[in-house]
Design a protein around this motif. Sequence first.
Motif, PDB file in Angstrom:
ATOM      1  N   TYR A 168      -6.758  -4.275 -10.631  1.00 47.87           N
ATOM      2  CA  TYR A 168      -6.136  -2.966 -10.433  1.00 47.87           C
ATOM      3  C   TYR A 168      -5.968  -2.192 -11.743  1.00 47.87           C
ATOM      4  O   TYR A 168      -6.418  -1.042 -11.864  1.00 47.87           O
ATOM      5  CB  TYR A 168      -4.777  -3.139  -9.739  1.00 47.87           C
ATOM      6  N   GLY A 204       6.019   0.128  -2.948  1.00 45.84           N
ATOM      7  CA  GLY A 204       4.658  -0.190  -3.371  1.00 45.84           C
ATOM      8  C   GLY A 204       4.565  -0.105  -4.883  1.00 45.84           C
ATOM      9  O   GLY A 204       3.690   0.560  -5.426  1.00 45.84           O
ATOM     10  N   ASP A 243       7.310  -4.492  -3.000  1.00 42.48           N
ATOM     11  CA  ASP A 243       5.861  -4.584  -2.774  1.00 42.48           C
ATOM     12  C   ASP A 243       5.580  -5.755  -1.836  1.00 42.48           C
ATOM     13  O   ASP A 243       6.267  -6.776  -1.864  1.00 42.48           O
ATOM     14  CB  ASP A 243       5.110  -4.773  -4.096  1.00 42.48           C
TER      15      ASP A 243
HETATM   16  C1  LIG Z   1      -2.233   1.932  -4.523  1.00 42.42           C
HETATM   17  S1  LIG Z   1      -1.099   0.706  -5.019  1.00 42.42           S
HETATM   18  C2  LIG Z   1       0.067   1.712  -5.929  1.00 42.42           C
HETATM   19  C3  LIG Z   1       0.823   0.945  -6.993  1.00 42.42           C
HETATM   20  C4  LIG Z   1       1.740   1.796  -7.873  1.00 42.42           C
HETATM   21  N1  LIG Z   1       2.745   2.492  -7.087  1.00 42.42           N
HETATM   22  C5  LIG Z   1       0.933   2.802  -8.661  1.00 42.42           C
HETATM   23  O1  LIG Z   1       1.105   4.005  -8.429  1.00 42.42           O
HETATM   24  O2  LIG Z   1       0.145   2.382  -9.516  1.00 42.42           O
HETATM   25  C6  LIG Z   1      -0.247   0.387  -3.498  1.00 42.42           C
HETATM   26  C7  LIG Z   1       0.744  -0.768  -3.566  1.00 42.42           C
HETATM   27  O3  LIG Z   1       1.453  -0.807  -2.311  1.00 42.42           O
HETATM   28  C8  LIG Z   1       1.533  -2.153  -1.860  1.00 42.42           C
HETATM   29  N2  LIG Z   1       1.659  -2.105  -0.396  1.00 42.42           N
HETATM   30  C9  LIG Z   1       0.748  -1.690   0.515  1.00 42.42           C
HETATM   31  N3  LIG Z   1       1.264  -1.726   1.761  1.00 42.42           N
HETATM   32  C10 LIG Z   1       2.536  -2.185   1.634  1.00 42.42           C
HETATM   33  C11 LIG Z   1       3.605  -2.409   2.549  1.00 42.42           C
HETATM   34  N4  LIG Z   1       3.472  -2.176   3.864  1.00 42.42           N
HETATM   35  N5  LIG Z   1       4.790  -2.852   2.064  1.00 42.42           N
HETATM   36  C12 LIG Z   1       4.958  -3.087   0.749  1.00 42.42           C
HETATM   37  N6  LIG Z   1       3.977  -2.875  -0.168  1.00 42.42           N
HETATM   38  C13 LIG Z   1       2.795  -2.438   0.260  1.00 42.42           C
HETATM   39  C14 LIG Z   1       0.277  -2.824  -2.398  1.00 42.42           C
HETATM   40  O4  LIG Z   1       0.433  -4.213  -2.502  1.00 42.42           O
HETATM   41  C15 LIG Z   1       0.111  -2.124  -3.749  1.00 42.42           C
HETATM   42  O5  LIG Z   1       0.768  -2.829  -4.770  1.00 42.42           O
END
Ligand SMILES: C[S@@+](CC[C@H](N)C(=O)[O-])C[C@H]1O[C@@H](n2cnc3c(N)ncnc32)[C@H](O)[C@@H]1O
Length: 245
Positions: free
Chosen positions: A18, A48, A69
């Motif tokens: 990532y 997230g 997360d």
């Molecule tokens: C696109 S990444 C964004 C990470 C960070 N917020 C950033 O802007 O760099 C999305 C994150 O949401 C988490 N995620 C996705 N669906 C989720 C859910 N239903 N509940 C908790 N976390 C979730 C993923 O594991 C990931 O770490």
Amino acid sequence: MTGPHDAAEYGRFIAADYDALYEGVFDTEGAVARLAGLAAGGPVLELGVGTGRLAIPLAERGLAVHGVDGSPEMLALLAAKPGGEAVSTTVGDFAELDVPGTFALAAITFNTIFALPDQASQVRCFASTARHLRPGGRFVVEAWVPDAAVGPDSQLSTRKLAGGYVGLVVAEHDRASQVLRTTQVVLGGAAGVRVYPVVHRYAHPAELDLMAQLAGMRLEHRWADWHGSAYVSTSPQHVSVYRLG
Ligand SMILES: C[S@@+](CC[C@H](N)C(=O)[O-])C[C@H]1O[C@@H](n2cnc3c(N)ncnc32)[C@H](O)[C@@H]1O
């Protein structure tokens, strides 16, 4: 409704790559400055939180930051970073938030609200976030705007990634369920070719506004970016600020 949502799936595929893939791609400084201003010294909840791209610099500004997360892999990377120990975290699904305390600001960035698979779970996310806000607290949602970006059926496009990587995105679009299934093929880096599936149940900003209203929040600002640029009919993404009460 779709089947049960696996909140850990995204991180299982992408966690190790990532940060390298998205290094320098986002306006992280702009987002951190805007979020810190909106928090006005109060505690911040990030839904997230991922590898802490925003949470760690927010904590470095002296804010109390809690991140939720679904992916233990993403949270382990956050914890291992310098400054990661300053961010408290919970493993869980942000559709059903349940963390101690209330917050001045909650944020869900980089289209992550669309990771929830259907309208019902997105509505629950807004409602459970509102329950974690202090009176007058704010919820910031950053997401892409469907009309500007989604073609009719399936399409191939490129994606901007960090230097040294090429991203090709194959998208299958189901307008009826507002679901965009993408397979991102990444070329470059030591591992050569990798494939990451991402499913977005997208919503137009007006639908997000209604979810906020159902949760007792109202739209305070909608910008085209983190710097407060005007949101117009051609804006491909939005930063929306909802306020409780
Ligand atoms: C696109 S990444 C964004 C990470 C960070 N917020 C950033 O802007 O760099 C999305 C994150 O949401 C988490 N995620 C996705 N669906 C989720 C859910 N239903 N509940 C908790 N976390 C979730 C993923 O594991 C990931 O770490």
